[in-house]
Write an enzyme that holds these catalytic residues in place. Structure first.
Site, PDB file in Angstrom:
ATOM      1  N   LYS A 141       1.214  -1.264   0.319  1.00 28.09           N
ATOM      2  CA  LYS A 141      -0.045  -0.199   0.227  1.00 28.09           C
ATOM      3  C   LYS A 141       0.969   1.148   0.197  1.00 28.09           C
ATOM      4  CE  LYS A 141      -3.718  -1.630   2.934  1.00 28.09           C
ATOM      5  NZ  LYS A 141      -3.131  -1.768   3.812  1.00 28.09           N
TER       6      LYS A 141
HETATM    7  N1  GLU Z   1      -5.021  -4.814   8.864  1.00 28.73           N
HETATM    8  C1  GLU Z   1      -4.525  -5.963   8.059  1.00 28.73           C
HETATM    9  C2  GLU Z   1      -4.300  -5.427   6.684  1.00 28.73           C
HETATM   10  O1  GLU Z   1      -4.740  -4.499   6.009  1.00 28.73           O
HETATM   11  C3  GLU Z   1      -5.141  -7.596   7.607  1.00 28.73           C
HETATM   12  C4  GLU Z   1      -5.800  -8.249   8.809  1.00 28.73           C
HETATM   13  C5  GLU Z   1      -6.465  -9.425   9.086  1.00 28.73           C
HETATM   14  O2  GLU Z   1      -7.095  -9.233   7.551  1.00 28.73           O
HETATM   15  O3  GLU Z   1      -6.541 -10.041   9.545  1.00 28.73           O
HETATM   16  O4  GLU Z   1      -2.875  -6.113   6.354  1.00 28.73           O
END
Ligand code: GLU
Length: 325
Positions: A252
Site C-alpha cells: 500500500k
Molecule cells: N489489517 C490487516 C491488513 O490490512 C489485515 C488483518 C487481518 O485480516 O487479519 O493487512
C-alpha cells in the site's frame, strides 16, 4: 449450516492495491456464496500510519466493485464502533482477562536491545523475543518502570498449535520457537494488531477469516488468543499474495496498483469481474457478467489452488503470471 460471517479488515495506510482487492474478492465470495454476511472493519490502530482518506477510499473501491458489506463502514451495526482506534476500552478489558490468567508481563527492552539479542528470527521474519523480561521480580519491575514505560507481552505456553487452512491445508507452529512471547500492547499504549484482531473478530461473531498469506504465520498465536479470551475459533483461509512483475510484493505504501490506476487503464468495474485473472481459475469462459454469476462455480470456501490455470481471461494485467504462489 449456520450462515458464515466474514470480514474485510483493511489498514488505512494507503490505497487498496490489486492484492488487497483480490483478497477482498475471495473473502466476499467465501461468505456471500454461502448466504453469509460481511463486516467492514477499519484497522486504524496506529493513528500515525492511518489516514481517514484511505479508509473512505477503501469503502468507495469495495463499493465500486460491488463487494457490499452488511456492517461497519458507513453502515454501522450492532458492534459499533468499527474503527479500531475507537475500541481501546474494549481492548483493555480483553487484556485484563489475560492478565487475570497470569499470562501478561511487562517488557522494558528497547528496540536496540531487541535487535541485539533476539536472533534467531521467527518464521515470518519477525524477531523472536529472547525472554529477557520474562521473569523479572516485582522489585525489578518497579525500578525499571521509573525509567521507561513497558510494552506488555503474552507468555506463550510450550505448545504446538495446529489448524487446517482452507487454502494452504494443514499447518502447525510450535509457539515458543515459531512466534515467541509476543506484544499485546506497545510501550506507547497502542494495542497490538494480534490482540485487537482476535478480540474484534471474536466479539463481532466472525466465523471465517479470509486474508493474505502474509498473516498465515500469525494464525497459531491468534488461535491461542481465541482460546484464552473464550471466543470460538473461526475458519482461516489465506490467499496467495500478488507480486509485481519484478517479483516484489505489492505494498500500500508504494501506491501499487490502486483501483483508480486499474480503472484508468481502461477497465470498468464491470469488466473487472470478467478480467480478473482468478476467474480463469474459478469460472468457465466466457468471463461472467457479474459477481453473483460466479457463485455456482466458486470452489467452496477457499480460493483456487495453484494448480488451477491462472492466466485465462486476464489479458493486460501486469500480474497475470505471478498470481499463484
Ligand atoms: N489489517 C490487516 C491488513 O490490512 C489485515 C488483518 C487481518 O485480516 O487479519 O493487512
Amino acid at each position: 449450516m449456520a450462515r458464515p460471517v466474514g470480514r474485510f479488515a483493511p489498514t488505512p495506510s494507503g490505497y487498496l492495491h490489486l492484492g488487497n482487492l483480490f483478497c477482498s474478492l475471495i473473502a466476499w465470495l467465501a461468505a456471500k456464496s454461502r448466504g453469509g454476511e460481511m463486516i467492514l472493519r477499519n484497522e486504524d490502530l496506529d493513528v500515525e500510519r492511518s489516514r481517514k482518506e484511505y479508509a473512505l477510499q477503501a469503502q468507495r473501491d469495495l463499493d465500486a466493485l460491488g463487494l457490499f458489506w452488511d456492517q461497519g463502514g458507513d453502515k454501522g451495526g450492532p458492534h459499533s464502533p468499527y474503527d479500531q482506534s475507537q475500541r481501546f476500552d474494549f481492548y483493555r478489558v480483553q487484556l485484563e482477562k489475560l492478565e487475570a490468567q497470569g499470562r501478561v508481563y511487562p517488557c522494558f527492552c528497547s528496540r536496540a536491545q531487541l535487535h541485539a539479542a533476539s536472533a534467531p528470527h521467527a518464521s515470518d521474519g519477525e524477531l523472536l523475543y529472547n525472554g529477557a523480561c520474562r521473569d523479572l521480580t516485582p522489585e525489578q519491575v518497579a525500578e525499571k518502570s521509573r525509567a521507561r514505560s513497558p510494552a506488555l507481552r503474552l507468555r506463550v505456553p510450550e505448545e504446538t498449535i495446529a489448524f487446517t487452512d482452507l487454502h494452504y491445508g494443514p499447518q502447525a507452529q510450535h509457539l515458543p520457537t515459531g512466534c515467541g512471547d509476543f506484544i499485546l500492547r506497545r510501550s506507547d499504549g497502542v494495542y497490538a494488531y494480534q490482540l485487537a484482531v482476535v478480540a474484534d473478530d471474536g466479539a463481532m461473531g466472525v466465523t471465517q477469516v479470509v486474508r493474505g498469506r502474509d498473516l498465515l504465520s500469525s494464525t497459531p498465536r491468534q488461535i491461542l488468543l481465541y482460546r484464552l479470551l473464550g471466543y470460538p475459533v473461526p475458519e482461516f483461509g489465506h490467499t496467495p499474495l500478488l507480486l509485481a512483475s519484478d517479483g516484489r510484493r505489492l505494498s500500500k505504501r508504494d501506491g501499487d496498483q490502486s483501483l483508480s490506476g486499474i480503472l484508468s487503464r481502461g477497465y470498468s468495474p464491470g469488466t473487472w469481474w470478467g478480467a480478473w485473472p482468478i476467474w480463469g481459475a474459478c469460472c468457465q469462459n466466457p468471463p461472467p457478467p457479474g459477481r453473483r454469476s460466479c457463485f455456482p462455480s466458486f470452489p467452496g470456501k477457499s480460493c483456487p489452488g495453484r494448480t488451477s490455470p491462472c492466466r485465462r481471461g486476464c489479458s493486460g494485467w501486469d500480474d497475470r503470471d505471478t498470481l499463484c504462489g
